[in-house]
Each structure stands twice: as C-alpha cells, then as structure tokens.
Design a protein around this motif. Sequence first.
Motif, mmCIF file in Angstrom:
data_model
loop_
_atom_site.group_PDB
_atom_site.id
_atom_site.type_symbol
_atom_site.label_atom_id
_atom_site.label_comp_id
_atom_site.label_asym_id
_atom_site.label_seq_id
_atom_site.Cartn_x
_atom_site.Cartn_y
_atom_site.Cartn_z
ATOM 1 N N THR A 112 -6.247 -5.812 9.189
ATOM 2 C CA THR A 112 -6.206 -6.976 8.303
ATOM 3 C C THR A 112 -5.216 -6.716 7.181
ATOM 4 O O THR A 112 -5.249 -5.646 6.554
ATOM 5 N N ILE A 113 -4.337 -7.689 6.910
ATOM 6 C CA ILE A 113 -3.214 -7.463 6.001
ATOM 7 C C ILE A 113 -3.104 -8.581 4.977
ATOM 8 O O ILE A 113 -3.077 -9.766 5.343
ATOM 9 N N VAL A 114 -3.042 -8.216 3.683
ATOM 10 C CA VAL A 114 -2.693 -9.136 2.591
ATOM 11 C C VAL A 114 -1.764 -8.369 1.651
ATOM 12 O O VAL A 114 -1.587 -7.163 1.796
ATOM 13 N N SER A 115 -1.181 -9.056 0.658
ATOM 14 C CA SER A 115 -0.260 -8.333 -0.233
ATOM 15 C C SER A 115 -0.180 -8.962 -1.608
ATOM 16 O O SER A 115 -0.576 -10.109 -1.813
ATOM 17 N N ASN A 116 0.368 -8.193 -2.553
ATOM 18 C CA ASN A 116 0.600 -8.634 -3.928
ATOM 19 C C ASN A 116 2.015 -8.279 -4.351
ATOM 20 O O ASN A 116 2.429 -7.122 -4.211
ATOM 21 N N ALA A 117 2.745 -9.249 -4.898
ATOM 22 C CA ALA A 117 4.055 -8.950 -5.464
ATOM 23 C C ALA A 117 3.887 -8.027 -6.668
ATOM 24 O O ALA A 117 2.982 -8.216 -7.480
ATOM 25 N N CYS A 118 4.751 -7.029 -6.763
ATOM 26 C CA CYS A 118 4.726 -6.087 -7.896
ATOM 27 C C CYS A 118 6.158 -5.859 -8.344
ATOM 28 O O CYS A 118 6.701 -4.746 -8.255
ATOM 29 N N SER A 119 6.800 -6.892 -8.812
ATOM 30 C CA SER A 119 8.229 -6.836 -9.120
ATOM 31 C C SER A 119 8.487 -6.297 -10.522
ATOM 32 O O SER A 119 7.591 -5.790 -11.178
ATOM 33 N N GLN A 120 9.738 -6.431 -10.960
ATOM 34 C CA GLN A 120 10.203 -5.907 -12.254
ATOM 35 C C GLN A 120 10.047 -4.390 -12.330
ATOM 36 O O GLN A 120 9.513 -3.847 -13.294
ATOM 37 N N ILE A 121 10.522 -3.727 -11.314
ATOM 38 C CA ILE A 121 10.530 -2.269 -11.316
ATOM 39 C C ILE A 121 11.683 -1.772 -12.189
ATOM 40 O O ILE A 121 12.545 -2.543 -12.602
ATOM 41 N N PHE A 122 11.704 -0.466 -12.477
ATOM 42 C CA PHE A 122 12.820 0.089 -13.238
ATOM 43 C C PHE A 122 14.106 -0.094 -12.429
ATOM 44 O O PHE A 122 14.228 0.428 -11.311
ATOM 45 N N PRO A 123 15.088 -0.814 -12.955
ATOM 46 C CA PRO A 123 16.287 -1.111 -12.160
ATOM 47 C C PRO A 123 17.076 0.134 -11.745
ATOM 48 O O PRO A 123 17.694 0.151 -10.690
ATOM 49 N N GLU A 124 17.023 1.176 -12.560
ATOM 50 C CA GLU A 124 17.799 2.369 -12.223
ATOM 51 C C GLU A 124 17.228 3.101 -11.006
ATOM 52 O O GLU A 124 17.883 3.972 -10.434
ATOM 53 N N ASN A 125 16.004 2.763 -10.598
ATOM 54 C CA ASN A 125 15.390 3.422 -9.454
ATOM 55 C C ASN A 125 15.656 2.708 -8.122
ATOM 56 O O ASN A 125 15.290 3.207 -7.068
ATOM 57 N N LYS A 126 16.284 1.558 -8.193
ATOM 58 C CA LYS A 126 16.502 0.795 -6.961
ATOM 59 C C LYS A 126 17.463 1.515 -6.027
ATOM 60 O O LYS A 126 18.397 2.179 -6.472
ATOM 61 N N GLU A 127 17.199 1.352 -4.735
ATOM 62 C CA GLU A 127 18.010 2.024 -3.724
ATOM 63 C C GLU A 127 18.686 1.015 -2.808
ATOM 64 O O GLU A 127 18.212 -0.113 -2.638
ATOM 65 N N GLU A 128 19.752 1.441 -2.187
ATOM 66 C CA GLU A 128 20.418 0.622 -1.187
ATOM 67 C C GLU A 128 19.555 0.539 0.074
ATOM 68 O O GLU A 128 18.732 1.412 0.345
ATOM 69 N N VAL A 129 19.777 -0.541 0.818
ATOM 70 C CA VAL A 129 19.079 -0.704 2.088
ATOM 71 C C VAL A 129 20.114 -0.860 3.199
ATOM 72 O O VAL A 129 21.291 -1.116 2.941
ATOM 73 N N LYS A 130 19.684 -0.695 4.429
ATOM 74 C CA LYS A 130 20.603 -0.702 5.558
ATOM 75 C C LYS A 130 20.586 -2.044 6.280
ATOM 76 O O LYS A 130 19.516 -2.566 6.603
ATOM 77 N N ASP A 131 21.750 -2.600 6.550
ATOM 78 C CA ASP A 131 21.904 -3.825 7.350
ATOM 79 C C ASP A 131 21.085 -4.987 6.801
ATOM 80 O O ASP A 131 20.657 -5.863 7.552
ATOM 81 N N GLY A 132 20.858 -5.002 5.490
ATOM 82 C CA GLY A 132 20.077 -6.081 4.893
ATOM 83 C C GLY A 132 18.647 -5.695 4.608
ATOM 84 O O GLY A 132 17.942 -6.373 3.872
ATOM 85 N N GLY A 133 18.180 -4.612 5.222
ATOM 86 C CA GLY A 133 16.826 -4.143 4.945
ATOM 87 C C GLY A 133 15.754 -4.968 5.623
ATOM 88 O O GLY A 133 16.019 -5.831 6.465
ATOM 89 N N ILE A 134 14.504 -4.704 5.224
ATOM 90 C CA ILE A 134 13.364 -5.383 5.815
ATOM 91 C C ILE A 134 12.506 -6.014 4.724
ATOM 92 O O ILE A 134 12.383 -5.479 3.625
ATOM 93 N N GLY A 135 11.958 -7.188 5.020
ATOM 94 C CA GLY A 135 11.069 -7.885 4.086
ATOM 95 C C GLY A 135 9.841 -8.379 4.834
ATOM 96 O O GLY A 135 8.870 -7.667 5.013
ATOM 97 N N TYR A 136 9.929 -9.618 5.334
ATOM 98 C CA TYR A 136 8.814 -10.208 6.073
ATOM 99 C C TYR A 136 8.416 -9.351 7.275
ATOM 100 O O TYR A 136 7.237 -9.288 7.640
ATOM 101 N N GLY A 137 9.396 -8.684 7.855
ATOM 102 C CA GLY A 137 9.127 -7.896 9.052
ATOM 103 C C GLY A 137 8.061 -6.846 8.876
ATOM 104 O O GLY A 137 7.341 -6.522 9.832
ATOM 105 N N ILE A 138 7.908 -6.295 7.664
ATOM 106 C CA ILE A 138 6.882 -5.273 7.430
ATOM 107 C C ILE A 138 5.518 -5.792 7.852
ATOM 108 O O ILE A 138 4.803 -5.171 8.644
#
Length: 599
Positions: A112-138
């Motif tokens: 069973t899967i639900v989720s919560n947005a947890c945005s506004q992270i420290f911008p300096e910690n952000k990383e690059e993703v490959k080929d656009g990365g994954i979002g909904y697919g998770i």
Amino acid sequence: MFQWSLLALAATSALFMFGANALACSTIIIGKDVSKTGTTIVGHNEDNGGRVIAQQYWVPAQTHKAGEMIKFEEKAAPIPQVEKTLGFYWTQTFDPKGASFSDGFVNEKGVTIVSNACSQIFPENKEEVKDGGIGYGIRRIMAERATSARDAIKIATELLAKYGYFSNGRTYTIADPNEVWQLAIHQGNKWVARRVKDNEVVYIPNNFMMNKVDVTDKDNVMVSPGLVEKAIKDGKYKPAVEGQWTDFNFREAYQPAKLRDAHYNFSRNQIAWKKITGKTFNSADEFPYSVVADRKFGVDDVKDILRSDSKEDGAKGDWYHTKGFGISRPTTHESVVYVMDENPLFIQAYKTLARPSETPYVPLYPLAKPAKATAFLTWEEATKQHFHAKPESFSYDADWPVWAFINTANAVEYMHPAYKKNFREVKSLEKELNAPISEELKTAKELAKISPEKALNWLHAKNVEKFEKAQEEMAETFAKLTPHEVLVLADAIDSKGDETVNIAILSDKKLKAEDINDSQTVAGPGRSSVGAKVTLSSLAKPTASEVKDVNGDGIKDKVLSFKAKEIAKDMLPGAVYDVWVYSEAKGKPVTGFGTALIK
C-alpha cells in the motif's frame, strides 16, 4: 544530464511561499501493537488544487513484451518494463496538467502506497539526474512490482541510483500486512528509509519529519551512499558520539527549519500531535517524528485526526475552508484509512470522495475491486490520459455518481449553518455502513476456504452496495442544501470574453426574487475546483440584475449579469463546468449551480 534551473527553483519557491497549503497531504501510521484492530492502520489525506477528479480502478496483472519501455512524464527517463506486473487498486488524482506525486495504490500482495510532498530542500544539496530522472514512475513501479514494503524500498532505491529523483523532495509511506516503511527522498539520489516500529504512531505533513534515525540499525534503517558523510562534512550533523551514527537527524540535515515553521505545516503538526499525545507543542523543533503510544488507536481515531479543521476555518462571509490551516483543507479531494490484514484480500479501506470533514468515509475492500461507478474512464484510458488529459474529461457529468459527494462538499462550504448538522448526518451514515463489516469479513473468510474467487466476488458486491448507499444519501443531502434552481442562461462562456453572461435564480415557495441580495452575490467555480489561493470574495460579482419570469411559470425570478471572463477566470477551457452562484436572501445563504461549456 538534466538539472533543475535556478529559474525553476525560484518558481518552486514562489509556489510554496504563496500557495503551499494547496500541497498539503497528511499521513498517519498506527503500528499494529498500538492499533485497536491488531493490524497496522495507515491514514492519508490527498491534497491538490484545481479541477482535480479522483477516480478508482482495478488494474489487472499484465504480461509485457520483451524490450517494452515505460515513460510517464514527458521529461522523465524511459524505463525498461518487466515481463510480469502485479494487479493493483489505483486511486487516481486526475489532473488537467498530470499528477506526478499524488496517486495511491494497494497491489495484490497488499503493498500500500501513499506520499507527502516535502519540498524546499537545501538548494546546494540538489543533484543532477539522468535522462530526465524519475518522478511518477517511483510509485507506479512499486505498485506494479513490489511483493512487500521492504521489496518496494529495494525497487525504489535501485531506480533512484540509476535515474535520480527529479522532484524536490518527498516521503513515501509503504505498508504491507507485516511492515510499514517510510522512504524520504531528496532530489537526486539522496534518501533514507526507516521501518516504523510496531508500537509507534507517526504523523507527517509536507515536510521531512525523520529526526533521530539510528543508521547503525541495518535491519530497520537504510540510507543512500554518502548521505550521512555529506551532512557531517557540511556541518549539518554532529554525532553525539563520534563515529556512531545512532542519532542522525535527517530533517535538519537536508531541509531548512523554516518549512517546519511554516504555518501550513506547523498548524497541522500541532493539531495532530495534540490529538495523538494530548500535549501542545509550540515549537517546530519539538514536534516528534514518532511516539511510542501509551494507548491504542482505532479507525475512528485516525478519521478524527484527518477530519480536523483549524481555528481559522468557518469565518463568516467566505467558504468554510479558506485559509486551509487544518488537516482537512480547501484542497483535500480525498481521504482514506487503510486497515492492513495478513490476507491482502481482506485489507479494508475507508475512503471519502471529497473533504473528509464534509463527506462520509465509505468502506471498501480494495483488492475486491471498487464499484465501476467510481470511475468514468477505463483504467487503460485513465493511464493514457494521466499526463495527456483531454479538457472534456473534466466536464461536469450529473450521471457520474461521485459528483454527489463533491456537490455536497461544495454546498456545505457555503452553507455554514448546515455544517455541523451535515457532519452529524455523515457520522450516522458511516455507523450504518460500518456495522456489518465484522460479519462481512467473517463470511468472506469462510468463502475463501472454498474459493478465493467467491470471497472476492462477495466482497466486491459489498463495495458496490455501500458506494451506492452513500451516493444516494449524498444526492439527497445535496438536494436539501440547494432547493432553489439555478440556470446559466448561456450554452457557453468565453474565458477571455467581455460579454455578459446571465444567471437566473428561480423563485419558488420559499424564495422570492426580490429577497436576493445582489451585494452578497458572486458566481464562479465550486470550492473543490480551485486552488487554495482562490477565495469566495475573488469570484465574479454581478454587474447588473433584474427581476423577470425566466421559465414561464408566472413567477418572477432573479437574473444576475456577470462578465464572462470574470466567471470563467479559474476554469478550464474545453470542459463543461458546474457554475456556482453564492448568494443570500433575508440574511440566509442561498447556493446552487447551472452548467455551461467553458471556451
């Protein structure tokens, strides 16, 4: 390589500064040792603003061709599909722009899967993703493939390692009949996963909550490579004992404290933890991630928390939920409580189809398949349209039963005097719907010994029966709340037009046209069709009015004139809308709607 630009970051920050309470999901987890059911309970409010429609489906197990690739968002990476995928219950957030981070799932293994947005992270910690990365697919891939919550963590973290997460941050709650895990993901490939203990209660709004994480507990905690080391290097984590990572504070290391301090998060934390612990926490740093409960919680306790309004709600002269600082919010379009079971077929869900403070939790056995009437598309078409929606798919359709729930919530939002009475009636209906559940499960378990298919079919019939009962009650409630007929005297409304659109409120035995107060009248979308920033006072005001017989019954009606673009400014062109009028007669609220195509 794909990386979020500074412009995108600025836009995201602006969204959270001015409209964050639109993204306001809440999740509660009750460990099985402190649950009245003896099994884990997971409760969740799903919040999204705008013309969002929640549909429910059963997606059957599939066999896929060799070399098949799956792609969700246009910008996301294509991902190889596996040969066989599991069947799953899917509650879809159907959004005109596509919803990457909202859908809920229960697959045939009970994951069973639900989720919560947890945005506004420290911008300096952000990383690059490959080929656009994954979002909904998770979430979708976990639902399709995971055989347990722990397996889902493995699947998700392997995807993160390969593609990276393109979204800012999020916490997924993943339960199965034996365990519950939370996976907190930071943009890129930074994450921490923790198993919720059986004697714990967890509450989370839209910020990371994990604080005291024992990274040395390899059976119950997993972290991405280099996560803790980076936090130490950056000075954002100092172990109490050097080299012993037993007190890792993920929320402090990877998200600014201002997000926990933000009122739209702080208020919900304060409300929830007061109900859970009996204590009032007055500082964001005091909020726990989890507590070892000293009492047991049941389904009704979880519902009560998810239904919580705030002290700002109910202000006179506006929609009941305007500021949105409670747990039940302007943008809460569905709420669900899952009760896990060792046999996934017997997992129970209690689900609303609009705000939980205004509509009933309808009992449901997710793996027995929802009533067909809970969706107006097939699961295939819904999947196809998820990121390529047709505007006409968001049209008001009086024949789709779910609108009875949405209409009632919209009416109660304005009919303040009816709010408490409606809630009492909702609770009474729930009591009636819930009464047979223990006997239903007993019968289903006996049938399962003979044939699992017979048990499934019997429970499916109960799903249909209870949905239909709730829908009938909501339709009757809405009719009582809106006894006066409203007509839009135009087939279409130009969302950019300056022309006049006339809307009539028809007189009847209890309403005289002359009593309608023009100065207290506005017109526009229903509460459930707009984001948190839209208020009743921002809707269209009449430019003129007259009293005349509209329907030829010899009784004069009230005809109000509005500018087309003012009525339709928050509506989706290409869809037929329920166009609401909110008015007043002799000091009492009057509301209702007619329909028109928005151009």
